[in-house]
Design a protein around this motif. Structure first.
Motif, mmCIF file in Angstrom:
data_model
loop_
_atom_site.group_PDB
_atom_site.id
_atom_site.type_symbol
_atom_site.label_atom_id
_atom_site.label_comp_id
_atom_site.label_asym_id
_atom_site.label_seq_id
_atom_site.Cartn_x
_atom_site.Cartn_y
_atom_site.Cartn_z
ATOM 1 N N LEU A 465 0.830 -1.204 0.000
ATOM 2 C CA LEU A 465 0.000 0.000 0.000
ATOM 3 C C LEU A 465 0.865 1.256 0.000
ATOM 4 N N GLU A 468 2.009 1.970 -3.354
ATOM 5 C CA GLU A 468 0.881 2.468 -4.141
ATOM 6 C C GLU A 468 0.434 3.861 -3.693
ATOM 7 N N GLU A 469 1.149 4.441 -2.730
ATOM 8 C CA GLU A 469 0.848 5.759 -2.167
ATOM 9 C C GLU A 469 -0.511 5.803 -1.481
ATOM 10 N N ARG A 470 -0.928 4.674 -0.924
ATOM 11 C CA ARG A 470 -2.160 4.597 -0.140
ATOM 12 C C ARG A 470 -1.739 4.641 1.338
ATOM 13 N N GLU A 473 -4.145 3.894 4.508
ATOM 14 C CA GLU A 473 -4.427 2.461 4.639
ATOM 15 C C GLU A 473 -3.195 1.724 5.159
ATOM 16 N N CYS A 498 5.648 6.729 5.761
ATOM 17 C CA CYS A 498 4.284 7.132 5.403
ATOM 18 C C CYS A 498 3.982 8.547 5.896
#
Length: 624
Positions: A465, A468-470, A473, A498
């Protein structure tokens, strides 16, 4: 535990020799004198005394919150109190038994327990005696085993940051050997005067009557009784020269250590066990294979893979006749060449894994159908790992998926849950290789549903994640990874990344600091922190972090380029030039590096060098 408070002879000695222990030990309010002899108290010898004292005092002070925060490490280190400290987040590797337990703990799991126990001591000190100076005196350090020596080194390093706990070891080792065994303890070597001070009285090996009673008690007891008392019984037999009886006890202790993932400690018993191995197992092929598997695991995990290979070839290959046991043996030989050898040999790995597959196919009808089905799937999972290493991910994917379907169809969903979760995990990993992110995440979620407290599943799926630059989450999963495990630096590093990508600078810096406390040898964190400090217009801290990164990794290109840019902006052209010269020496094919150096030459009015570097930059672009 020998607890000295007040003006002891030891304290007078330390006041005479403060350089041996640092400021925290110059006049300690409390001296914790512990015995680290592995032969006396097993894996956590010495550390167990500290942990027990911490646990009992925290109970007295009503700090159940801290006991809860250190649940995993207290549960493992204090078997006498284990019933009162049940494991809060037990993964399937903790709870699965016998054939259901198809995954060993990684060695890193034991190192996380070390981190947790060090944190426990620091939290205990802060909770019950903030501001006091404590001294931990480690007796019998030279007879400690791997995890205990690592713990004392980590305690010395992390406590030094706070300046309130000093660690002194009673050791005859020279600085070089001490540095090899436990980096960080070199400066804590005790003085000759301290080593000459009489040690507190300690119980020796049990006498004849006590040894016999202990042996009878263990014969009736279970694994917990063996974990607590095996070191004393082993010492009893060794002191009497009873090598066969000592080998029998050592074999039980070896298997227990292997079960918990204490592989150095497990391997340490091998030389006591092996001279009597054939005598102990005789013609019992199941016992032979089971015990050899335990001995093997300790060896290969501690970089003794050549000896582990010899063990299988000498003690298993000529003596195993049953097909399912030979299948397991050939599987293990394949893994030696695939996973454990310093130079993997994929051809030999394939040779042995195919022999294993043929063996288990031939065993149909000789063993229960359920066992044959499981072993076929287990071996095919090893073949899938080989196919990944051979660059055949689609074949690996098919093996994982077909194996899962076969287990479900033949055995239902309630058996071999641990291995079924591993198959889902392996499928997820192959999907990552195939750049099928959503499919990978689906299978990670399935693994988590089956084994909800296995921290690595959360950390690794969060990494997907993050890529995926999420980030939001990912942070939720990282929080679960941290909750379900004793502390490990990777998850805090990932949380820091993050937060930095979300421009949440304070949170990022806090998590980077946590990660560095657990593992200071992370140059990449210093680079990331420096970039944050630049964002916050704190040039001095940024430069300090770039300096720290380069001290840890002299060839760090990002650190040197960024530091060169900072030096350039402050007019320190000679320092900027030195960094860019180093960068180009190790990474000379990048046009941007030459352009950066050209600007430095221009500022230094070195026109010829300026034009030469621009020409080199252009040549790099043409080559690319």
């Amino acid at each position: 535990m020998n607890l000295a408070v007040g003006d002891t002879g030891l304290q007078r000695l330390l006041r005479l020799h403060p350089a041996n222990a640092g400021p925290a030990a110059a006049n300690p309010a409390r001296v914790l004198e512990i015995d680290a002899d592995f032969a006396r108290d097993g894996t956590w010898a010495g550390a167990r005394e500290l942990a027990e004292r911490a646990y009992l005092e925290l109970l007295e002070h009503g700090r159940e919150d801290l006991i809860d925060a250190h649940n995993a490490e207290l549960h493992m280190a204090l078997p006498l109190h284990r019933e009162r400290i049940p494991l809060k987040y037990a993964c399937l590797t903790d709870t699965a038994r016998d054939a259901e337990r198809t995954r060993n703990f990684p060695l890193d799991r034991a190192y996380r327990l070390v981190h947790g126990l060090v944190g426990l001591v620091l939290d205990w000190k802060q909770a019950v005696a903030p501001g006091e100076s404590w001294l931990v005196l480690v007796r019998q350090y030279d007879h400690a085993q791997h995890l205990a020596t690592r713990l004392f080194a980590e305690l010395a390093r992390r406590a030094a940051r706070r300046g309130e706990i000093a660690v002194i070891i009673d050791s005859a080792l020279d600085h070089a050997e001490l540095g090899r065994r436990a980096p960080g303890l070199q400066t804590s070597l005790a003085s000759d005067e301290l080593r000459a001070r009489p040690a507190p009285s300690r119980a020796g090996a049990p006498g004849e009557a006590e040894g016999a009673a202990l042996e009878a008690e263990l014969a009736r007891g279970g694994a917990l009784d063996w974990e607590i008392n095996a070191p004393r019984l082993l010492a009893h037999h060794l002191s009497r020269g009873e090598s066969l009886a000592a080998a029998q006890v050592a074999l039980r202790a070896l298997c227990l250590c292997n079960h918990y993932g204490y592989y150095h400690e497990s391997a340490s018993f091998a030389d006591t066990v092996l001279p009597h191995f054939d005598e102990m197992v005789g013609d019992d092929e199941d016992a032979r294979w089971n015990y050899l598997g335990n001995i093997f695991q300790g060896m290969v995990t501690t970089d003794a893979e050549v000896r582990a290979l010899r063990l299988i070839l000498d003690l298993a290959e000529p003596r195993l006749t049953r097909r399912e046991l030979r299948a397991k043996m050939h599987y293990l030989l394949s893994m030696i060449y695939l996973r454990y050898s310093k130079k993997p040999d994929l051809a030999l790995a394939e040779h042995y894994i195919l022999l294993a597959a043929a063996d288990i196919d031939a065993a149909r009808g000789e063993i229960p159908d359920a066992d044959q089905t499981f072993l076929k799937v287990f071996i095919d999972n090893g073949l899938a790992f080989l196919r990944v290493r051979q660059g055949r991910p689609q074949d690996a994917l098919a093996l994982c998926q077909e194996g899962y379907a076969l287990l479900t169809r033949e055995l239902g969903e309630d058996r071999h849950t641990l291995h079924r979760s591993v198959l889902q995990y392996n499928t997820a990993q192959v999907y990552v290789m195939l750049d099928r992110t959503e499919d990978a995440l689906v299978h990670y979620r399935k693994s988590i549903e089956m084994d909800p407290y296995y921290s690595e599943y959360y950390n690794e799926s969060a990494n997907i994640l993050q890529r995926e630059e999420r980030f939001e989450e990912a942070l939720e999963l990282y929080e679960s990874a941290a909750r379900y495990s004793a502390p490990y630096p990777e998850v805090h590093f990932n949380r820091g990344v993050c937060h930095s990508r979300l421009s949440e600078w304070e949170q990022a810096l806090a998590f980077f600091e946590l990660s560095l406390e657990l593992n200071p040898a992370q140059p990449e964190i210093h680079v990331l922190r420096a970039e944050i400090h630049e964002e916050l217009d704190d040039a001095e801290r940024a430069l300090a972090d770039y300096d720290a990164a380069i001290a840890l990794a002299a060839d760090s290109v990002p650190a040197r380029v960024n530091r060169a840019v900072m030096h350039f902006g402050r007019g320190r052209y000679d320092l900027a030039l030195s960094d860019m010269d180093h960068v180009i020496a190790i990474d000379g094919g990048q046009a941007g590096h030459y352009e950066n150096r050209a600007e430095i030459h221009k500022a230094m009015r070195q026109d010829e060098l300026y034009r030469l570097d621009l020409d080199r930059a252009e040549a790099c672009r043409e080559t690319a």
